[in-house]
Scaffold this active site. Structure first.
Site, mmCIF file in Angstrom:
data_model
loop_
_atom_site.group_PDB
_atom_site.id
_atom_site.type_symbol
_atom_site.label_atom_id
_atom_site.label_comp_id
_atom_site.label_asym_id
_atom_site.label_seq_id
_atom_site.Cartn_x
_atom_site.Cartn_y
_atom_site.Cartn_z
ATOM 1 N N ARG A 37 0.805 -1.222 0.000
ATOM 2 C CA ARG A 37 0.000 0.000 0.000
ATOM 3 C C ARG A 37 0.830 1.259 0.000
ATOM 4 N NH1 ARG A 37 -3.861 -1.252 4.913
ATOM 5 N NH2 ARG A 37 -2.043 -2.476 5.476
ATOM 6 N N LYS A 44 9.536 -1.934 4.777
ATOM 7 C CA LYS A 44 8.958 -2.978 3.910
ATOM 8 C C LYS A 44 9.677 -3.026 2.551
ATOM 9 C CE LYS A 44 4.409 -3.136 5.984
ATOM 10 N NZ LYS A 44 2.965 -3.015 5.853
ATOM 11 N N ASP A 64 -4.120 -0.642 -3.246
ATOM 12 C CA ASP A 64 -4.906 -0.751 -2.007
ATOM 13 C C ASP A 64 -6.238 -1.416 -2.342
ATOM 14 O OD1 ASP A 64 -6.557 -0.256 0.262
ATOM 15 O OD2 ASP A 64 -5.256 1.420 0.811
ATOM 16 N N VAL A 84 -2.691 -12.552 -2.051
ATOM 17 C CA VAL A 84 -2.360 -12.829 -0.650
ATOM 18 C C VAL A 84 -2.928 -11.745 0.271
ATOM 19 C CG1 VAL A 84 -0.449 -13.309 0.957
ATOM 20 C CG2 VAL A 84 -0.207 -13.926 -1.452
ATOM 21 N N TYR A 172 -12.936 -10.932 10.448
ATOM 22 C CA TYR A 172 -11.940 -11.649 9.631
ATOM 23 C C TYR A 172 -12.576 -12.907 9.019
ATOM 24 C CZ TYR A 172 -7.633 -14.216 8.465
ATOM 25 O OH TYR A 172 -6.654 -14.912 7.809
ATOM 26 N N LYS A 176 -13.036 -13.405 5.012
ATOM 27 C CA LYS A 176 -12.328 -14.486 4.309
ATOM 28 C C LYS A 176 -13.328 -15.504 3.725
ATOM 29 C CE LYS A 176 -8.450 -14.862 3.905
ATOM 30 N NZ LYS A 176 -7.498 -14.256 2.920
ATOM 31 N N GLY A 202 -3.805 -23.284 7.313
ATOM 32 C CA GLY A 202 -3.950 -23.314 8.768
ATOM 33 C C GLY A 202 -3.167 -22.167 9.372
ATOM 34 N N LEU A 203 -3.070 -22.164 10.686
ATOM 35 C CA LEU A 203 -2.337 -21.102 11.388
ATOM 36 C C LEU A 203 -0.837 -21.252 11.074
ATOM 37 C CD1 LEU A 203 -2.529 -18.783 13.482
ATOM 38 C CD2 LEU A 203 -2.212 -20.521 15.258
ATOM 39 N N VAL A 204 -0.251 -20.153 10.607
ATOM 40 C CA VAL A 204 1.132 -20.234 10.099
ATOM 41 C C VAL A 204 2.137 -19.801 11.181
ATOM 42 C CG1 VAL A 204 2.704 -19.505 8.264
ATOM 43 C CG2 VAL A 204 0.252 -19.636 7.807
HETATM 44 N N1 LIG Z 1 -0.738 -16.075 8.834
HETATM 45 C C1 LIG Z 1 -1.650 -17.018 8.925
HETATM 46 O O1 LIG Z 1 -1.685 -17.799 9.883
HETATM 47 C C2 LIG Z 1 -2.649 -17.192 7.828
HETATM 48 C C3 LIG Z 1 -3.431 -18.351 7.822
HETATM 49 C C4 LIG Z 1 -4.349 -18.528 6.806
HETATM 50 C C5 LIG Z 1 -4.485 -17.570 5.817
HETATM 51 N N2 LIG Z 1 -3.734 -16.443 5.866
HETATM 52 C C6 LIG Z 1 -3.941 -15.449 4.820
HETATM 53 O O2 LIG Z 1 -2.684 -15.081 4.311
HETATM 54 C C7 LIG Z 1 -2.739 -13.749 3.852
HETATM 55 C C8 LIG Z 1 -1.572 -12.976 4.425
HETATM 56 O O3 LIG Z 1 -1.656 -12.995 5.831
HETATM 57 P P1 LIG Z 1 -0.388 -12.681 6.738
HETATM 58 O O4 LIG Z 1 -0.441 -13.574 7.902
HETATM 59 O O5 LIG Z 1 0.813 -12.625 5.902
HETATM 60 O O6 LIG Z 1 -0.787 -11.238 7.285
HETATM 61 P P2 LIG Z 1 0.012 -9.858 7.271
HETATM 62 O O7 LIG Z 1 1.436 -10.051 7.541
HETATM 63 O O8 LIG Z 1 -0.761 -8.968 8.189
HETATM 64 O O9 LIG Z 1 -0.174 -9.378 5.788
HETATM 65 C C9 LIG Z 1 -1.360 -8.799 5.364
HETATM 66 C C10 LIG Z 1 -1.095 -8.257 3.990
HETATM 67 O O10 LIG Z 1 -2.302 -7.688 3.491
HETATM 68 C C11 LIG Z 1 -1.995 -6.420 2.994
HETATM 69 N N3 LIG Z 1 -3.140 -5.530 3.184
HETATM 70 C C12 LIG Z 1 -3.810 -5.250 4.318
HETATM 71 N N4 LIG Z 1 -4.779 -4.348 4.058
HETATM 72 C C13 LIG Z 1 -4.693 -4.055 2.749
HETATM 73 C C14 LIG Z 1 -5.395 -3.191 1.891
HETATM 74 N N5 LIG Z 1 -6.389 -2.412 2.329
HETATM 75 N N6 LIG Z 1 -5.020 -3.128 0.597
HETATM 76 C C15 LIG Z 1 -3.993 -3.878 0.122
HETATM 77 N N7 LIG Z 1 -3.280 -4.714 0.884
HETATM 78 C C16 LIG Z 1 -3.640 -4.806 2.183
HETATM 79 C C17 LIG Z 1 -0.804 -5.914 3.767
HETATM 80 O O11 LIG Z 1 -0.152 -5.000 2.903
HETATM 81 P P3 LIG Z 1 0.759 -3.769 3.372
HETATM 82 O O12 LIG Z 1 2.151 -4.308 3.377
HETATM 83 O O13 LIG Z 1 0.533 -2.752 2.326
HETATM 84 O O14 LIG Z 1 0.307 -3.369 4.742
HETATM 85 C C18 LIG Z 1 -0.021 -7.179 3.989
HETATM 86 O O15 LIG Z 1 0.837 -7.435 2.924
HETATM 87 C C19 LIG Z 1 -4.099 -13.201 4.247
HETATM 88 O O16 LIG Z 1 -4.957 -13.292 3.140
HETATM 89 C C20 LIG Z 1 -4.545 -14.158 5.331
HETATM 90 O O17 LIG Z 1 -5.949 -14.240 5.420
HETATM 91 C C21 LIG Z 1 -2.817 -16.222 6.846
#
Ligand SMILES: NC(=O)c1ccc[n+]([C@@H]2O[C@H](COP(=O)([O-])OP(=O)(O)OC[C@H]3O[C@@H](n4cnc5c(N)ncnc54)[C@H](OP(=O)(O)O)[C@@H]3O)[C@@H](O)[C@H]2O)c1
Length: 342
Positions: A37, A44, A64, A84, A172, A176, A202-204
């Site tokens: 964003r 970053k 965004d 993602v 959330y 999702k 799953g939870l990462v």
């Molecule tokens: N971590 C887990 O356990 C887990 C499990 C299952 C699924 N997931 C899925 O994996 C994906 C990434 O999760 P994560 O754990 O890596 O979380 P994260 O580190 O919080 O990353 C979230 C990402 O979404 C972007 N984002 C947030 N709001 C946005 C917006 N308004 N417009 C564009 N980009 C936006 C952020 O971009 P910026 O860099 O610009 O802030 C960041 O890159 C998500 O879809 C999540 O649902 C995660």
């Protein structure tokens, strides 16, 4: 299997999963277009630009979800798109969307339109989550889990708030679940040449290349970290899924790449190597890390008898490299390196 070098869009390329995926794709010789964003966010941008081959093979784009058409220039000319990014907090400046669900679904529609219009995108791989696949029965009366959890499960969206523990987690799960339903609609569209895969993770945990502890790793490690809010999220995960599905960050990236490398692939796939209760997670730390005490209020719960019924990814030939023990052990080592334990 696709082995040639491809041009790949990764939305949310600077997040926990996104950054590791970008690094892996560069390592494999692909050209990557990553969105974030704020291109002025030096920490970053600096991290992404520090990856090997980033100077020649990585381009960063601003996009965004609240301005969905911003993804279009990144997508045009790509072979694959990994979606993602997800909005975790509602942008109150937005008058266009009421909540994160509306924004996320609108972004998906726009991203799919861009993929179809491009004429080059072969497949969109959506990073979904198992929280969209609760095995709770639709006619929820407080006691009803199905026998097993698999890709046929969808989280009922009429659950009372106490299942979620917090409005944040409820938002959330809604966002999702609705986004994944939206993206999977395209698997049934006639004349749609873009394949759609949803990888419900799953939870990462396990490790991170970020300089801070990502939210999901905090959640997985909430018991030894004595983190009440993250622990509430961990118990809420177990509350709607029966137990907690877990996956190592390296396996998550490998699974994303695996889905890209198949010559043809569509549909919904679970991605987790183990399914364990919060009590089992706490027991691991008590047994193997007695030096990290767990307070009484974080010792975990027994969970339900729900079985893990998903084999779809394994049936395709994907092999997980990290079981629960390795995920938890790597998570301890990672947090120790980051100074989280005294
Ligand atoms: N971590 C887990 O356990 C887990 C499990 C299952 C699924 N997931 C899925 O994996 C994906 C990434 O999760 P994560 O754990 O890596 O979380 P994260 O580190 O919080 O990353 C979230 C990402 O979404 C972007 N984002 C947030 N709001 C946005 C917006 N308004 N417009 C564009 N980009 C936006 C952020 O971009 P910026 O860099 O610009 O802030 C960041 O890159 C998500 O879809 C999540 O649902 C995660």
């Amino acid at each position: 299997m696709e082995e040639k070098s491809s041009t790949i869009c990764v939305t949310g390329g600077a997040g926990y999963l996104g950054a590791s995926l970008v690094k892996k794709l560069l390592q494999k010789g692909h050209t990557v277009r990553a969105t974030l964003r704020n291109l002025d966010d030096h920490s970053k941008v600096g991290l992404l630009k520090s990856f090997p081959k980033a100077n020649t093979n990585l381009r960063l784009f601003k996009a965004d979800i609240y301005n969905p058409d911003e993804f279009d220039p990144t997508i045009q000319g790509c072979d694959f798109v990994f979606h993602v990014a997800t909005p975790l907090q509602h942008s109150t400046q937005s008058s266009q969307y009421k909540n994160t669900t509306e924004a996320a679904v609108a972004a998906l529609e726009s991203i799919m339109r861009s993929c179809i219009r491009s004429g080059t995108v072969k497949r969109l791989i959506y990073t979904g989550t198992v929280v969209a696949a609760s095995p709770l029965k639709e006619e929820e009366d407080g006691s009803g889990f199905k026998d097993s959890i698999d890709e046929s499960c969808w989280t009922p969206l009429n659950l009372p708030i106490q299942y979620y523990g917090s409005q944040f987690f409820k938002d959330y799960v809604y966002s999702k679940t609705m986004s994944e339903k939206e993206v999977l609609k395209y698997t049934h569209r006639e004349n749609n040449k873009v394949e759609v895969v949803s990888l419900c993770c799953g939870l990462v945990g396990g490790d991170t290349i970020l300089s801070y502890i990502p939210a999901s790793l905090s959640c997985l490690m909430s018991q030894p970290l004595n983190g009440p809010i993250s622990y509430q999220n961990l118990e809420s995960l177990q509350g709607i899924l029966g137990k907690v599905p877990v996956i190592h960050i390296n396996d998550v990236c490998e699974a994303h790449v695996f889905c890209m490398e198949q010559s043809s692939l569509q549909g919904r796939f679970f991605c987790a190597s183990d399914f364990l209760t919060t009590k089992e997670i706490a027991d691991y730390f008590c047994r193997h890390h007695p030096e990290i005490p767990i307070a009484e209020e974080f010792v975990g719960k027994h969970g339900s008898a729900v079985r893990w019924g998903s084999t779809k990814l394994n049936d395709l030939g994907f092999k997980y490299s990290y079981d629960a023990k390795l995920i938890l052990e790597d998570s301890v080592q990672c947090l120790r390196r980051m100074g989280a334990f005294k």
